[in-house]
Structures are given as C-alpha cells and as structure tokens.
Design an enzyme around this catalytic site. Structure first.
Site, mmCIF file in Angstrom:
data_model
loop_
_atom_site.group_PDB
_atom_site.id
_atom_site.type_symbol
_atom_site.label_atom_id
_atom_site.label_comp_id
_atom_site.label_asym_id
_atom_site.label_seq_id
_atom_site.Cartn_x
_atom_site.Cartn_y
_atom_site.Cartn_z
ATOM 1 C CB SER A 207 50.218 33.949 48.749
ATOM 2 O OG SER A 207 48.903 34.189 49.521
ATOM 3 C CE1 TYR B 173 51.521 30.524 52.955
ATOM 4 C CE2 TYR B 173 49.798 32.553 52.802
ATOM 5 C CZ TYR B 173 50.418 31.243 52.226
ATOM 6 O OH TYR B 173 50.085 30.850 50.927
ATOM 7 C CE LYS C 109 53.511 30.709 49.922
ATOM 8 N NZ LYS C 109 54.089 29.666 48.968
#
Length: 272
Positions: free
Chosen positions: A148, A161, A165
């Site tokens: 991401s 998160y 990533k």
C-alpha cells in the site's frame, strides 16, 4: 503489448475472490497464464474462476484462511495440484479492518497489532515457504507482494495496517536477495486508494463521521481534496493495479527485482 505468458505460467493470486485480486486474476488469465483464484468464500472464488473460464481463460479456485497454518498448507497443495505447479505467486490477501474505521494511534488497542501482522505478513511468509522453493528449483518464478502507499507515506491513522504493509516492502527486498541469481524475482506493488467494495465500506465510515451520510462520491471528493492529496485527481481503479502486476509477473520483467512500485496517483511527497 504481448507479455509472453503461456499456459505453462501458472499463477496463484491470494485474496482474488473480489476487488483488486479478482482483477489481477482476470488480467493474468487474459494474457494467457493459468490462474488459481483464492478466497475464504467458496461461492465468490468459484464465481471469479467461472468468469475467467467463460472468457476463454484457464482458471481453478481454492478456498482457505491463510492466517491458519493448516488451511494455508491445503491452499498451497490444491493450487499446485490444479495445474501441476505454481510459477507466479501474487500475495494480495490481507488488508485493513474497515469496521475499525480510522482509529487514532493511541486508540488502537495493542491487541490489534499482532492479528494485523498475522493477516498481512505472516500469511504471506507461509505461502512463500510453501511455494517458492519449487520456483527456485525450476529456475524461474515471480513473487509479488501487494502492499500500500500507506507503507511509505503513512497517515497518523490505522498505524497497525501501515506498519504491516511496510513490513511487506522489507520482506520483498530480503527475499529478493535470498533468491539472488536463481531466476526468481520478488517485487512489491503498492496501490493508493482504489475503488473496491472495501474502499466503499471505508468511504461510508468516513462519510458518517463527516456528516455526509451514504454519499460516497461526496466523501471521496472530500478525501481527495483534504486528506489524500494526490497529483492525479481521481481514485484508482482495479485495472490500474492489475495491469502493472501482470507486467511484473511476466517474462518481460526479469530485470526488475527487489523494488517497490507505487501505483498511487502521486501521493508520495518524496522520491520513493
């Protein structure tokens, strides 16, 4: 462009029963690869595989939760059995938890961090261990992590998160060096905001907080203007990601290795 895929190029795309993963599977199949669709829902995974076959492509499907070691092992075995091996592994499964919303850093319970890493990083490592040694033995393979833009341009929110990533980006570079001169390349593709069902769920949550109700397009416009300050004035589409993944997975990409390729509408404020 002819990407030089043949039916002998066999791909497993994890998390491909919907969204970005489903489009990656479709594009790989349209280019001539044999594709194994994966998801946790048999109905949805079967549907994507049937769509590919209806369009003249070659596809099978497997079902399982990759955060469970036993199920991940079964997914790998069934994927190999479908076409006699896997040459291309696209680690797309994972993601954030939309139901958590945009939680500020100090409001994210510590207990949320380990499951996020398990979902995004450990599950990826499981499949690498299960499938990549055979690629190395055959002398050709492609491993692609879907990370991401939040990995390298993280906001203050959803830190668990963003960090997971970023771990995938580091994993890619380490693995590319571990597989040096074997014919197996390892790269990361990092999308920005992309229109998917998960994105729409997130937009609904953001819109509720802003008082926009269920007007997703209004929320999207607000996010682009005030939060996600890109240099391209639109949300990404699944095709934007899938087309790059197909190239990186193809025989044409053999001189690309250990990289993080951003497809993010120009969100990054730095060179990379």
């Amino acid at each position: 462009m002819d990407l030089k895929f043949e039916s002998r190029h066999r791909a497993l795309v994890t998390g491909s029963s919907a969204g970005i993963g489903a489009q990656i599977a479709r594009v790989l199949a349209s280019e001539g690869a044999s594709v194994v669709v994966h998801g946790r829902s048999e109905a949805r995974a079967r549907e994507v595989a049937e769509q590919i076959r209806a369009g003249g492509g070659s596809a099978a499907f497997v079902v399982g939760d990759l955060t469970d070691a036993e199920q991940a092992g079964r997914v790998a075995r069934e994927a190999v059995a479908a076409f006699g091996g896997i040459d291309i592994l696209v680690n797309n499964a994972g993601g954030a938890n939309p139901e958590n919303g945009n939680i500020p850093f100090f409001e994210v319970p510590v207990e949320h961090w380990a499951p996020m890493y398990d979902k995004n990083v450990v599950a990826t490592v499981r499949l690498i261990h299960l499938l990549v040694p055979a690629m190395r033995e055959r002398g050709w393979g492609r491993v692609i992590q879907i990370a991401s833009s939040a990995a390298t341009t993280p906001p203050a929110m959803v830190a668990e998160y963003n960090s997971a990533k970023l771990a995938l980006v580091g994993l890619t570079l380490s693995l590319s060096k571990a597989l040096a001169k074997t014919g197996v390349t390892v790269n990361t593709v990092s999308p920005g905001i992309v229109r998917t069902p998960t994105f729409d769920e997130w937009m609904l949550g953001v819109g509720a907080g802003l008082g926009f109700g269920d007007d997703i397009r209004r929320t999207e416009r607000y996010v682009l203007d005030n939060f996600w300050t890109q240099t391209v004035d639109r949300v990404g589409e699944v095709e934007d990601i899938a087309n790059l993944v197909a190239y990186v997975a193809s025989p044409l990409s053999g001189y690309i290795n250990g990289t993080n390729l951003r497809v993010d509408g120009g969100i990054s404020p730095a060179i990379n």
